[in-house]
Write a protein that holds these residues in place. Structure first.
Motif, PDB file in Angstrom:
ATOM      1  N   LEU A 104      -7.073  -6.341   0.526  1.00 53.70           N
ATOM      2  CA  LEU A 104      -7.290  -7.484   1.406  1.00 53.70           C
ATOM      3  C   LEU A 104      -6.676  -8.754   0.832  1.00 53.70           C
ATOM      4  CD1 LEU A 104     -11.008  -6.827   2.472  1.00 53.70           C
ATOM      5  CD2 LEU A 104      -8.947  -6.458   3.846  1.00 53.70           C
ATOM      6  N   GLU A 105      -6.799  -8.928  -0.486  1.00 55.30           N
ATOM      7  CA  GLU A 105      -6.225 -10.111  -1.130  1.00 55.30           C
ATOM      8  C   GLU A 105      -4.704 -10.142  -1.012  1.00 55.30           C
ATOM      9  OE1 GLU A 105      -7.664  -9.956  -5.084  1.00 55.30           O
ATOM     10  OE2 GLU A 105      -9.740 -10.465  -4.555  1.00 55.30           O
ATOM     11  N   ALA A 106      -4.099  -8.953  -0.913  1.00 55.40           N
ATOM     12  CA  ALA A 106      -2.645  -8.871  -0.790  1.00 55.40           C
ATOM     13  C   ALA A 106      -2.185  -8.972   0.665  1.00 55.40           C
ATOM     14  CB  ALA A 106      -2.147  -7.562  -1.397  1.00 55.40           C
ATOM     15  N   GLY A 107      -3.132  -9.137   1.580  1.00 53.80           N
ATOM     16  CA  GLY A 107      -2.780  -9.264   2.986  1.00 53.80           C
ATOM     17  C   GLY A 107      -2.735  -7.943   3.735  1.00 53.80           C
ATOM     18  N   HIS A 148      -2.879  -0.394   4.120  1.00 58.05           N
ATOM     19  CA  HIS A 148      -1.903  -0.525   5.194  1.00 58.05           C
ATOM     20  C   HIS A 148      -1.395  -1.967   5.234  1.00 58.05           C
ATOM     21  CE1 HIS A 148      -3.148   3.413   6.384  1.00 58.05           C
ATOM     22  NE2 HIS A 148      -4.341   3.007   6.792  1.00 58.05           N
ATOM     23  N   CYS A 149      -0.115  -2.135   5.022  1.00 58.98           N
ATOM     24  CA  CYS A 149       0.499  -3.460   4.990  1.00 58.98           C
ATOM     25  C   CYS A 149       1.514  -3.568   6.127  1.00 58.98           C
ATOM     26  CB  CYS A 149       1.180  -3.697   3.641  1.00 58.98           C
ATOM     27  SG  CYS A 149       0.067  -3.417   2.231  1.00 58.98           S
ATOM     28  N   THR A 150       2.008  -4.761   6.349  1.00 56.29           N
ATOM     29  CA  THR A 150       2.936  -4.963   7.453  1.00 56.29           C
ATOM     30  C   THR A 150       4.217  -4.160   7.276  1.00 56.29           C
ATOM     31  OG1 THR A 150       3.829  -6.920   6.341  1.00 56.29           O
ATOM     32  CG2 THR A 150       2.064  -7.264   7.954  1.00 56.29           C
ATOM     33  N   ASN A 151       4.598  -3.906   6.014  1.00 54.31           N
ATOM     34  CA  ASN A 151       5.867  -3.209   5.767  1.00 54.31           C
ATOM     35  C   ASN A 151       5.678  -1.787   5.248  1.00 54.31           C
ATOM     36  OD1 ASN A 151       4.806  -4.062   3.318  1.00 54.31           O
ATOM     37  ND2 ASN A 151       6.820  -4.324   2.362  1.00 54.31           N
ATOM     38  N   GLY A 152       4.481  -1.250   5.336  1.00 48.66           N
ATOM     39  CA  GLY A 152       4.276   0.123   4.896  1.00 48.66           C
ATOM     40  C   GLY A 152       2.864   0.349   4.389  1.00 48.66           C
ATOM     41  N   THR A 153       2.592   1.563   3.957  1.00 49.09           N
ATOM     42  CA  THR A 153       1.282   1.933   3.443  1.00 49.09           C
ATOM     43  C   THR A 153       1.407   2.287   1.971  1.00 49.09           C
ATOM     44  OG1 THR A 153       0.446   2.703   5.579  1.00 49.09           O
ATOM     45  CG2 THR A 153      -0.575   3.634   3.623  1.00 49.09           C
ATOM     46  N   PHE A 154       0.491   1.726   1.148  1.00 50.97           N
ATOM     47  CA  PHE A 154       0.569   1.869  -0.293  1.00 50.97           C
ATOM     48  C   PHE A 154      -0.772   2.312  -0.856  1.00 50.97           C
ATOM     49  CE2 PHE A 154       3.434  -1.364   1.267  1.00 50.97           C
ATOM     50  CZ  PHE A 154       4.658  -1.013   0.700  1.00 50.97           C
ATOM     51  N   ALA A 155      -0.738   2.767  -2.104  1.00 50.75           N
ATOM     52  CA  ALA A 155      -1.965   3.230  -2.751  1.00 50.75           C
ATOM     53  C   ALA A 155      -2.869   2.070  -3.111  1.00 50.75           C
ATOM     54  CB  ALA A 155      -1.627   4.045  -4.005  1.00 50.75           C
ATOM     55  N   SER A 156      -2.278   0.900  -3.399  1.00 47.46           N
ATOM     56  CA  SER A 156      -3.073  -0.263  -3.786  1.00 47.46           C
ATOM     57  C   SER A 156      -2.241  -1.520  -3.558  1.00 47.46           C
ATOM     58  CB  SER A 156      -3.502  -0.168  -5.245  1.00 47.46           C
ATOM     59  OG  SER A 156      -4.256  -1.291  -5.631  1.00 47.46           O
ATOM     60  N   GLY A 157      -2.830  -2.497  -2.910  1.00 49.96           N
ATOM     61  CA  GLY A 157      -2.109  -3.733  -2.664  1.00 49.96           C
ATOM     62  C   GLY A 157      -0.946  -3.545  -1.709  1.00 49.96           C
ATOM     63  N   CYS A 158      -0.088  -4.534  -1.623  1.00 50.06           N
ATOM     64  CA  CYS A 158       1.072  -4.485  -0.747  1.00 50.06           C
ATOM     65  C   CYS A 158       2.334  -4.748  -1.559  1.00 50.06           C
ATOM     66  CB  CYS A 158       0.961  -5.530   0.371  1.00 50.06           C
ATOM     67  SG  CYS A 158      -0.378  -5.219   1.545  1.00 50.06           S
ATOM     68  N   PRO A 190       4.823   7.408   7.423  1.00 56.39           N
ATOM     69  CA  PRO A 190       3.685   6.512   7.526  1.00 56.39           C
ATOM     70  C   PRO A 190       2.731   6.571   6.342  1.00 56.39           C
ATOM     71  CG  PRO A 190       3.411   8.412   8.977  1.00 56.39           C
ATOM     72  CD  PRO A 190       4.832   8.450   8.452  1.00 56.39           C
ATOM     73  N   PHE A 191       2.714   7.647   5.556  1.00 55.02           N
ATOM     74  CA  PHE A 191       1.759   7.739   4.470  1.00 55.02           C
ATOM     75  C   PHE A 191       2.458   8.067   3.157  1.00 55.02           C
ATOM     76  CE2 PHE A 191      -0.849   8.457   8.201  1.00 55.02           C
ATOM     77  CZ  PHE A 191      -1.811   7.489   8.003  1.00 55.02           C
ATOM     78  N   LEU A 192       3.650   7.512   2.948  1.00 53.84           N
ATOM     79  CA  LEU A 192       4.321   7.656   1.678  1.00 53.84           C
ATOM     80  C   LEU A 192       3.821   6.550   0.766  1.00 53.84           C
ATOM     81  CD1 LEU A 192       6.433   9.133  -0.021  1.00 53.84           C
ATOM     82  CD2 LEU A 192       8.142   7.551   0.848  1.00 53.84           C
ATOM     83  N   LEU A 193       2.911   6.909  -0.146  1.00 53.99           N
ATOM     84  CA  LEU A 193       2.253   5.918  -0.980  1.00 53.99           C
ATOM     85  C   LEU A 193       3.069   5.684  -2.244  1.00 53.99           C
ATOM     86  CD1 LEU A 193      -1.419   7.118  -0.658  1.00 53.99           C
ATOM     87  CD2 LEU A 193      -0.135   5.598   0.819  1.00 53.99           C
ATOM     88  N   SER A 194       3.130   4.427  -2.671  1.00 57.09           N
ATOM     89  CA  SER A 194       3.855   4.113  -3.892  1.00 57.09           C
ATOM     90  C   SER A 194       2.906   3.570  -4.937  1.00 57.09           C
ATOM     91  CB  SER A 194       4.952   3.100  -3.590  1.00 57.09           C
ATOM     92  OG  SER A 194       4.387   1.909  -3.086  1.00 57.09           O
TER      93      SER A 194
END
Length: 270
Positions: free
Chosen positions: A229-232, A247-257, A266-270
């Protein structure tokens, strides 16, 4: 270029700049999961719900796997450790929910006698909760036992008058009765709010206390969600691995944006 075109170009650039500055974030997002999960959802009589809850038209990747809500009845229901509960309240700020057992709805004589259990990895009782212990099919009249605080109630499911039923809110009474071999066939611990403990020793008062529910705090990857949430971003999960996802505006990540471009998966986590 003809000189009179410069004012037009300048004006166009200003319009584009102002539009980008004031354009809502969701219009700039290219992540479908972000767009889907951004809007809160309603479930029966509860409104404006968000992570970790999902259900109805809200996909599972917008919530935590264990927080699915059944929105088909007047009151939402959630299943916790194979037991269904009515969800009476949800407070996202304090991360608490008030629930009540569905098999005790308007009755203290359920078809099956099962203790209340929760997943301690996800939920915790609050300071305002306490247990009522209900004893069923007791062959020994507990009134003969000295120094114990308990109240008798009737159950229509009992076919014989030789059985007695009692409830207590004292842990000492629970231990004393539980240690009496054969005293009661069943006993069930049901959480209630301390403020709702019945002051009258009646069937209706006991039923109302249990129906009023009890509070649970939840931990649905709370620290990871705060970081997201802190990362938007928006908190959610990966439906393939059931792990937390941001889930971020430019993709989905394991933590933060991440500020880097991402794969269209859609679910390629980095």
């Amino acid at each position: 270029m003809h000189p009179h075109l410069f004012p037009t170009i300048t004006l166009s650039l200003m319009i584009v700049t102002i539009t980008l500055i004031h354009c809502p974030t969701y219009l700039l997002a290219d992540n479908e999961q972000y767009l889907t999960c951004e809007a809160p959802f309603n479930c029966s009589n509860l409104v404006n719900l968000s992570y970790p809850f999902w259900g109805s038209n809200r996909p599972n990747y917008c919530g935590h796997p264990s927080f699915q809500l059944d929105c088909s009845s007047n009151s939402p229901q959630i299943n916790i450790t194979y037991m269904n509960y009515r969800v009476l309240e949800i407070n996202n700020s304090s991360r608490t929910l008030k629930v009540a057992r569905t098999n005790y709805l308007d009755t203290i004589c359920p078809a099956a006698f099962v203790n209340t259990t929760i997943d301690n990895n996800l939920f915790s009782y609050t300071l305002g909760d306490m247990y009522l212990t209900l004893y069923y099919n007791c062959r020994t009249p507990l009134a003969a036992l000295p120094n114990l605080v308990f109240y008798q109630f009737n159950c229509s499911i009992n076919s014989s008058t030789e059985f007695f039923n009692y409830y207590t809110q004292s842990s000492q009474t629970f231990l004393a009765i539980s240690n009496l071999t054969g005293a009661c066939n069943y006993w069930v611990n049901v959480p209630v709010l301390q403020s709702a403990v019945p002051t009258a020793t009646t069937y209706d008062a006991l039923t109302a206390a249990i129906d009023s529910g009890f509070m649970l705090g939840w931990d649905a990857s709370n620290s990871q969600c705060d970081t997201c949430l802190e990362a938007g971003g928006l908190c959610g999960s990966d439906p393939t691995t059931s792990s937390f996802a941001c889930h971020c505006t430019n993709g989905t990540f394991a933590s933060g944006c991440s500020t880097a471009s991402t794969s269209k998966h859609p679910f390629l986590l980095s």
